[in-house]
Design a protein around this motif. Sequence first.
Motif, short mmCIF file in Angstrom:
data_model
loop_
_atom_site.label_atom_id
_atom_site.label_comp_id
_atom_site.label_asym_id
_atom_site.label_seq_id
_atom_site.Cartn_x
_atom_site.Cartn_y
_atom_site.Cartn_z
N TYR A 183 1.36 2.74 -4.00
CA TYR A 183 1.08 1.34 -4.36
C TYR A 183 2.37 0.52 -4.35
O TYR A 183 2.46 -0.53 -3.73
CB TYR A 183 0.42 1.30 -5.73
N GLN A 184 3.40 1.04 -5.03
CA GLN A 184 4.67 0.32 -5.10
C GLN A 184 5.34 0.22 -3.73
O GLN A 184 5.86 -0.84 -3.37
CB GLN A 184 5.61 1.00 -6.09
N GLU A 185 5.30 1.31 -2.98
CA GLU A 185 5.90 1.30 -1.64
C GLU A 185 5.19 0.30 -0.73
O GLU A 185 5.84 -0.35 0.10
CB GLU A 185 5.86 2.70 -1.02
N ALA A 235 -1.74 -10.47 -7.74
CA ALA A 235 -2.83 -10.76 -8.67
C ALA A 235 -4.19 -10.70 -7.97
O ALA A 235 -5.17 -10.22 -8.54
CB ALA A 235 -2.62 -12.14 -9.30
N ARG A 236 -4.22 -11.17 -6.74
CA ARG A 236 -5.49 -11.22 -6.02
C ARG A 236 -5.91 -9.88 -5.42
O ARG A 236 -7.07 -9.51 -5.45
CB ARG A 236 -5.40 -12.26 -4.92
N TYR A 237 -4.96 -9.13 -4.86
CA TYR A 237 -5.29 -7.92 -4.11
C TYR A 237 -4.81 -6.63 -4.78
O TYR A 237 -5.09 -5.54 -4.27
CB TYR A 237 -4.70 -8.00 -2.70
N GLY A 238 -4.10 -6.74 -5.87
CA GLY A 238 -3.49 -5.56 -6.49
C GLY A 238 -4.47 -4.49 -6.91
O GLY A 238 -4.26 -3.31 -6.66
N ARG A 239 -5.55 -4.88 -7.55
CA ARG A 239 -6.53 -3.88 -8.03
C ARG A 239 -7.19 -3.15 -6.87
O ARG A 239 -7.36 -1.94 -6.91
CB ARG A 239 -7.59 -4.55 -8.88
N ARG A 240 -7.56 -3.90 -5.84
CA ARG A 240 -8.20 -3.26 -4.68
C ARG A 240 -7.22 -2.33 -3.96
O ARG A 240 -7.58 -1.25 -3.52
CB ARG A 240 -8.76 -4.31 -3.73
N LEU A 241 -5.97 -2.77 -3.84
CA LEU A 241 -4.96 -1.93 -3.21
C LEU A 241 -4.73 -0.66 -4.02
O LEU A 241 -4.66 0.42 -3.46
CB LEU A 241 -3.63 -2.69 -3.04
N TYR A 242 -4.66 -0.79 -5.33
CA TYR A 242 -4.45 0.39 -6.16
C TYR A 242 -5.64 1.35 -6.02
O TYR A 242 -5.46 2.56 -5.93
CB TYR A 242 -4.24 0.02 -7.63
N GLY A 243 -6.84 0.81 -5.96
CA GLY A 243 -8.03 1.65 -5.75
C GLY A 243 -7.95 2.40 -4.43
O GLY A 243 -8.32 3.58 -4.35
N LEU A 244 -7.49 1.73 -3.40
CA LEU A 244 -7.31 2.38 -2.11
C LEU A 244 -6.28 3.50 -2.21
O LEU A 244 -6.49 4.60 -1.70
CB LEU A 244 -6.89 1.37 -1.04
N ARG A 249 -13.96 0.81 1.32
CA ARG A 249 -13.23 -0.47 1.32
C ARG A 249 -13.99 -1.57 2.07
O ARG A 249 -13.48 -2.66 2.27
CB ARG A 249 -11.84 -0.30 1.94
N ASP A 250 -15.20 -1.27 2.53
CA ASP A 250 -16.08 -2.25 3.18
C ASP A 250 -15.44 -2.94 4.38
O ASP A 250 -15.61 -4.14 4.57
CB ASP A 250 -16.57 -3.30 2.18
N GLU A 284 -5.54 -9.18 3.48
CA GLU A 284 -5.90 -7.85 2.98
C GLU A 284 -5.91 -6.76 4.06
O GLU A 284 -5.39 -5.67 3.82
CB GLU A 284 -7.25 -7.89 2.26
N PRO A 285 -6.44 -6.99 5.26
CA PRO A 285 -6.34 -5.94 6.29
C PRO A 285 -4.90 -5.62 6.67
O PRO A 285 -4.58 -4.46 6.93
CB PRO A 285 -7.11 -6.54 7.49
N TRP A 286 -4.03 -6.62 6.68
CA TRP A 286 -2.61 -6.39 6.97
C TRP A 286 -2.00 -5.48 5.90
O TRP A 286 -1.30 -4.52 6.20
CB TRP A 286 -1.90 -7.73 7.04
N LEU A 287 -2.30 -5.79 4.64
CA LEU A 287 -1.80 -5.00 3.53
C LEU A 287 -2.38 -3.58 3.56
O LEU A 287 -1.66 -2.60 3.33
CB LEU A 287 -2.15 -5.69 2.20
N THR A 288 -3.66 -3.47 3.88
CA THR A 288 -4.31 -2.16 3.96
C THR A 288 -3.68 -1.32 5.06
O THR A 288 -3.46 -0.12 4.88
CB THR A 288 -5.82 -2.34 4.22
N GLN A 289 -3.37 -1.93 6.18
CA GLN A 289 -2.73 -1.19 7.27
C GLN A 289 -1.36 -0.67 6.84
O GLN A 289 -1.01 0.46 7.16
CB GLN A 289 -2.61 -2.08 8.51
#
Length: 166
Positions: free
Chosen positions: A32-34, A7-16, A125-126, A53-58
């Motif tokens: 996104y799903q993977e 809920a918190r990071y999903g939209r930003r992750l999908y945008g990435l 992604r700032d 978020e950086p962990w998820l982005t990596q």
Amino acid sequence: MLDQMIARYGRRLYGLCVTLCAGSSIEPEELYQETWLRALERWEQYDSARPFEPWLTQICVNLYRSSLRRFLRSPIWNGFSTGEEKERTLESVAAEEQEDYTALRQAVENLPDRLRMTVILFYYRDRDLEETARILAIPTGTVKSRLNRARQLLRKELADETDLFL
């Protein structure tokens, strides 16, 4: 807990995912799903003392790189005699896309992959230099040089754009 993170990071992750997959045959929805599946599999490895978020982005960037390598090694991708033949074939099979990208967005998509990922993480992604370096597993100096090289290439490609200040 994972539901809260989605809920918190999903939209930003999908945008990435959409940004990384632009111009490639990799589907952003699959990436996104993977990414979420991999995060769930490796949940015990996450250090809660560090930002999530950086962990998820990596994880996302690493999965994208792996998918791209698999795609480029596939026999379908490499079975063409020229890049133009490959493009014509892929365009004839792919669904029609409406292009509503700005000149800058197109220029960023045309950058070499290593430069494009660096630009996406740093500007889109700032992320700061250190976070970008950590996500890409490269030294901070390499991030700086890639950003400098990307800006040079973008200036050259967008030389006719008078309203763009890089």
